[in-house]
Design a protein around this motif. Structure first.
Motif, PDB file in Angstrom:
ATOM      1  N   GLY A  34       0.979  -1.244   0.055  1.00 39.34           N
ATOM      2  CA  GLY A  34      -0.170  -0.072  -0.034  1.00 39.34           C
ATOM      3  C   GLY A  34       0.779   1.287   0.137  1.00 39.34           C
ATOM      4  N   SER A  38      -0.581   3.835   4.485  1.00 40.64           N
ATOM      5  CA  SER A  38      -1.721   3.368   4.348  1.00 40.64           C
ATOM      6  C   SER A  38      -1.888   2.343   5.543  1.00 40.64           C
ATOM      7  CB  SER A  38      -1.634   2.311   2.887  1.00 40.64           C
ATOM      8  OG  SER A  38      -0.850   1.474   3.127  1.00 40.64           O
ATOM      9  N   LYS A  40       0.305   0.018   6.849  1.00 43.40           N
ATOM     10  CA  LYS A  40       0.877  -1.488   6.959  1.00 43.40           C
ATOM     11  C   LYS A  40       1.634  -1.723   8.290  1.00 43.40           C
ATOM     12  CE  LYS A  40       3.273  -0.358   3.347  1.00 43.40           C
ATOM     13  NZ  LYS A  40       2.967   1.095   3.422  1.00 43.40           N
ATOM     14  N   VAL A 221      -3.634  -5.442  -0.017  1.00 45.52           N
ATOM     15  CA  VAL A 221      -3.470  -3.960  -0.415  1.00 45.52           C
ATOM     16  C   VAL A 221      -4.383  -3.221   0.556  1.00 45.52           C
ATOM     17  CG1 VAL A 221      -3.271  -2.171  -2.153  1.00 45.52           C
ATOM     18  CG2 VAL A 221      -3.235  -4.691  -2.891  1.00 45.52           C
ATOM     19  N   GLU A 223      -5.331   0.913   1.822  1.00 40.66           N
ATOM     20  CA  GLU A 223      -4.984   2.405   1.476  1.00 40.66           C
ATOM     21  C   GLU A 223      -5.912   3.054   2.570  1.00 40.66           C
ATOM     22  OE1 GLU A 223      -6.166   5.463  -2.036  1.00 40.66           O
ATOM     23  OE2 GLU A 223      -7.372   3.698  -1.908  1.00 40.66           O
ATOM     24  N   GLN A 227      -8.775  -2.287   3.657  1.00 41.65           N
ATOM     25  CA  GLN A 227      -8.198  -3.149   2.556  1.00 41.65           C
ATOM     26  C   GLN A 227      -9.046  -2.864   1.410  1.00 41.65           C
ATOM     27  OE1 GLN A 227      -7.728  -7.450   3.597  1.00 41.65           O
ATOM     28  NE2 GLN A 227      -8.959  -8.173   1.534  1.00 41.65           N
ATOM     29  N   VAL A 242      -5.992  -0.527  -7.145  1.00 41.24           N
ATOM     30  CA  VAL A 242      -4.767  -0.465  -6.983  1.00 41.24           C
ATOM     31  C   VAL A 242      -3.872   0.323  -7.670  1.00 41.24           C
ATOM     32  CG1 VAL A 242      -2.655  -1.886  -6.608  1.00 41.24           C
ATOM     33  CG2 VAL A 242      -4.812  -2.856  -5.795  1.00 41.24           C
ATOM     34  N   ALA A 245      -4.787   3.591  -6.043  1.00 45.01           N
ATOM     35  CA  ALA A 245      -3.987   4.277  -4.911  1.00 45.01           C
ATOM     36  C   ALA A 245      -2.504   4.471  -5.071  1.00 45.01           C
ATOM     37  CB  ALA A 245      -4.143   2.773  -3.976  1.00 45.01           C
ATOM     38  N   TYR A 246      -2.116   3.979  -6.242  1.00 42.21           N
ATOM     39  CA  TYR A 246      -0.278   4.232  -6.111  1.00 42.21           C
ATOM     40  C   TYR A 246      -0.196   5.300  -7.180  1.00 42.21           C
ATOM     41  CZ  TYR A 246       1.447   0.311  -3.861  1.00 42.21           C
ATOM     42  OH  TYR A 246       1.686  -0.495  -2.784  1.00 42.21           O
TER      43      TYR A 246
END
Length: 254
Positions: A34, A38, A40, A221, A223, A227, A242, A245-246
């Motif tokens: 993430g 985010s 993690k 993943v 954010e 999840q 995804v 998000a990136y």
């Protein structure tokens, strides 16, 4: 091996992890990815009891109370941190020995009354620590002070310590961070060889895509603490959420 349900972590009014659930099966390698911020590392901290959290956690089918680091470690769940945690003033062998969760014949009474048995047990511990250094490619550094190691060697020394602890589940927080390409490939080979030798289940927090794709069976993943996707690596990278998000949403003017 590890099953977490509806994990939530709050810092004041901020929800850093919001009802995240995950399962890591025996001998499986799962990536936790993430963008920065985010949640993690916070999730890893919650699973290992370092921060207060809501939800439920089971290790090998046994319920484990959240917020108690000793509870999860006693069931074979160990972890590493973003920055290698080694003791610079100790030798590499002594650093590795810290990971040995064994207290048999290590008391004052044993030193007085069962000295020969204690010495045999202690020699066995040092031999196993040397084997852990060999696994990490540091056999020739056993007498060197950890403070003299390079950054990549410090990473591997930390791995030797958790290897000696014989975890059943290992949580690695950005293990490849700060490593060059050669060091990263060395780490990949170490983790693969450990997995192939009946090693622990692994949950990896990492940003290096190639590293993750070489190792992971599945990826999860996050954010903003939630999840947003899960599945095999190719499936995850193809998910529009995804990519969003990136990379952010792409807006095309008509």
């Amino acid at each position: 091996m590890l099953a977490a349900s509806d994990i939530r972590v709050r810092f004041g009014g901020v929800v850093a992890v919001d009802q995240v659930s995950l399962i890591v099966h025996d001998h499986e390698i799962v990536g936790l990815i993430g963008p920065n911020g985010s949640g993690k590392s916070t999730l890893i901290n919650a699973l290992t009891g370092l921060v207060p959290a809501e939800g439920s956690l089971e290790v090998d089918g046994k319920p484990v109370p959240l917020g108690r680091p000793g509870a999860v470690s006693r069931l074979g769940v160990l972890r590493t941190f973003q920055t290698p945690q080694v003791h610079d003033a100790l030798t590499c062998l002594e650093n590795a020995l810290i990971g040995l969760q064994e207290w048999n014949l290590r008391t004052l009474a044993a030193a007085w009354l069962r000295r020969r048995a204690m010495m045999r047990a202690e020699r066995g511990r040092w031999e196993r620590a040397q084997e852990a250094l060999e696994f990490a490619g540091l056999a020739d550094k056993s007498d060197a002070l950890a403070g003299a190691l390079s950054y990549g060697e410090r990473r591997r020394l930390e791995l030797a310590r958790v290897y000696l602890g014989r975890p059943r589940t290992l949580l690695l927080d950005e293990p490849a961070a700060g490593l060059n390409q050669v060091e990263t490939q060395t780490l990949v080979r170490l983790l693969k060889s450990w997995r192939d030798a009946d090693g622990p289940a692994l949950l990896l927090v990492e940003h290096k895509i190639d590293f993750l794709e070489e190792l992971c069976h599945r990826m999860i993943v996050l954010e903003l603490g939630k999840q947003i996707a899960a599945g095999e690596p190719a499936e995850v990278w193809a998910d529009p959420r995804v990519m969003d998000a990136y990379l952010g949403s792409v807006v095309i003017d008509a």
